[in-house]
Design an enzyme around this catalytic site. Structure first.
Site, mmCIF file in Angstrom:
data_model
loop_
_atom_site.group_PDB
_atom_site.id
_atom_site.type_symbol
_atom_site.label_atom_id
_atom_site.label_comp_id
_atom_site.label_asym_id
_atom_site.label_seq_id
_atom_site.Cartn_x
_atom_site.Cartn_y
_atom_site.Cartn_z
ATOM 1 N N CYS A 1 1.871 -4.872 10.906
ATOM 2 C CA CYS A 1 2.065 -3.932 9.809
ATOM 3 C C CYS A 1 3.556 -3.779 9.495
ATOM 4 C CB CYS A 1 1.466 -2.569 10.147
ATOM 5 S SG CYS A 1 1.673 -1.357 8.813
ATOM 6 N N PRO B 1 -7.611 -6.850 7.962
ATOM 7 C CA PRO B 1 -7.511 -5.390 7.876
ATOM 8 C C PRO B 1 -6.357 -5.022 6.949
ATOM 9 C CG PRO B 1 -6.464 -6.148 9.884
ATOM 10 C CD PRO B 1 -7.036 -7.375 9.205
ATOM 11 N N MET B 2 -6.606 -4.168 5.969
ATOM 12 C CA MET B 2 -5.555 -3.761 5.046
ATOM 13 C C MET B 2 -5.641 -2.251 4.848
ATOM 14 S SD MET B 2 -5.691 -6.877 2.274
ATOM 15 C CE MET B 2 -4.121 -6.405 1.544
ATOM 16 N N GLY C 1 -1.924 -15.499 5.112
ATOM 17 C CA GLY C 1 -0.809 -15.311 4.187
ATOM 18 C C GLY C 1 -0.785 -16.297 3.040
#
Length: 329
Positions: free
Chosen positions: A98, A7-8, A200
């Site tokens: 986040c 999710p971005m 990542g």
């Protein structure tokens, strides 16, 4: 092996979720976070960020979508998770990763990694409220300013009821600066008895191989790497079974770009559509030199009509049920 699409916020919206999952290799994806503050949100709040709820919580390719919630109030998060379950969601995910300052200032995202007791309370309340058959998962970073508390946070979430963790292998203060500390993913996996996904700095198949070697993780979540190279999940899935497919060429990517622009014009107000296009093109420049030339040619152009001509979009293709109403998060 499972590959998830991250999710971005403000980037991987319903349009990119549809296109990236259509390319293939993605087993499941997650919505942009739905911010929960002090009340039960209306249906419109969920539909805005997860319109796939109207199509069985899956993208057009059939890829399942999980709903992500962000907040710090255990009871309020639980109430909204229960509402989402009543709408048919199959998995609820919690955001503790986040790094955005505005989000952290309102006690959301990675700042909560300073409070493992609160993480446990949130996970316990939400998991207890969800009906049987709707699991709770969570995405976390290694910590706020240090990874020293990562294992405590992971244990707090799992002890509270999280059945899976995604670990973005950097702290909040690390932001998105390389490297990703994949060795900590291995330490988290040793500390908890649930599946742990590595996330990542996976930009290439070789990155995935190094990540797997260092982290020991069988499963991964791709974010910017997949946005920058739309067939990365497909390449990794193939490599995991000993195949080496040819990467998607710039010429082969063109239909996807054209489809992106058509969907952006249908679903976004004209003042937002060019920005979303440029945002994706800027990401593509990492993998495609040709993207830089295209980006430079339209950098200052916000005229949708001219961009329609560039992408061969006809007037009759511009109709869309939410073209005027949808405003990006």
């Amino acid at each position: 092996m499972q590959i998830a699409l991250a999710p971005m916020e403000g980037l991987v919206d319903e349009i990119l979720r549809e296109l990236l999952t259509e390319v293939g290799g993605v087993d499941w994806c997650v919505s942009e976070f739905v911010r929960v503050c002090d009340r039960l949100l209306p249906l419109a709040s969920f539909r805005k960020l997860a319109p796939e709820l109207d199509s069985g919580w899956s993208t057009a390719s059939g890829t399942p979508l999980r709903l992500q919630l962000l907040g710090s109030d255990p009871v309020c998060l639980a109430d909204n998770a229960a509402f989402a379950a009543s709408l048919g969601v199959s998995v609820v995910d919690l955001n503790f990763g986040c790094p955005a300052k505005t989000v952290n200032k309102s006690r959301g995202g990675a700042v909560l990694l300073k409070e493992p007791e609160l993480l446990h309370a949130i996970a316990r309340e939400v998991s207890a409220t969800l009906p049987a058959g709707v699991p709770l998962t969570a995405k976390m970073r290694l910590g706020y300013d240090s990874p020293d508390g990562a294992l405590d946070c992971a244990r707090a979430l799992v002890d509270g009821g999280a059945s899976m963790l995604v670990v973005h292998a950097r702290t909040k203060l690390d932001g998105y600066k390389p490297p990703a500390h994949w060795e900590w993913v291995a330490r988290v996996q040793e500390a908890v008895a649930v599946p742990v996904y590595a996330n990542g700095e996976i930009w290439t198949v070789d990155d995935w191989r190094r990540c797997r070697e260092v982290s020991g993780a069988d499963n991964i979540m791709l974010g910017r790497g997949l946005v920058s190279r739309p067939d990365l999940a497909l390449q990794i899935a193939a490599a995991s079974v000993g195949r080496e497919p040819e990467p998607l060429s710039w010429a082969e990517l063109q239909p996807l770009l054209h489809l992106f622009w058509r969907k952006a014009r249908q679903k976004l107000a004209p003042r937002y559509a060019p920005g979303r296009l440029k945002q994706w093109l800027a990401m593509l420049t990492r993998s495609y030199p040709e993207a830089q030339a295209l980006f430079d040619s339209i950098r200052r152009d916000n005229d949708c009509a001219r961009l329609d001509v560039l992408f061969g979009l006809r007037v009759d293709e511009l109709s869309g049920p939410v073209a005027a109403e949808f405003i990006p998060a």
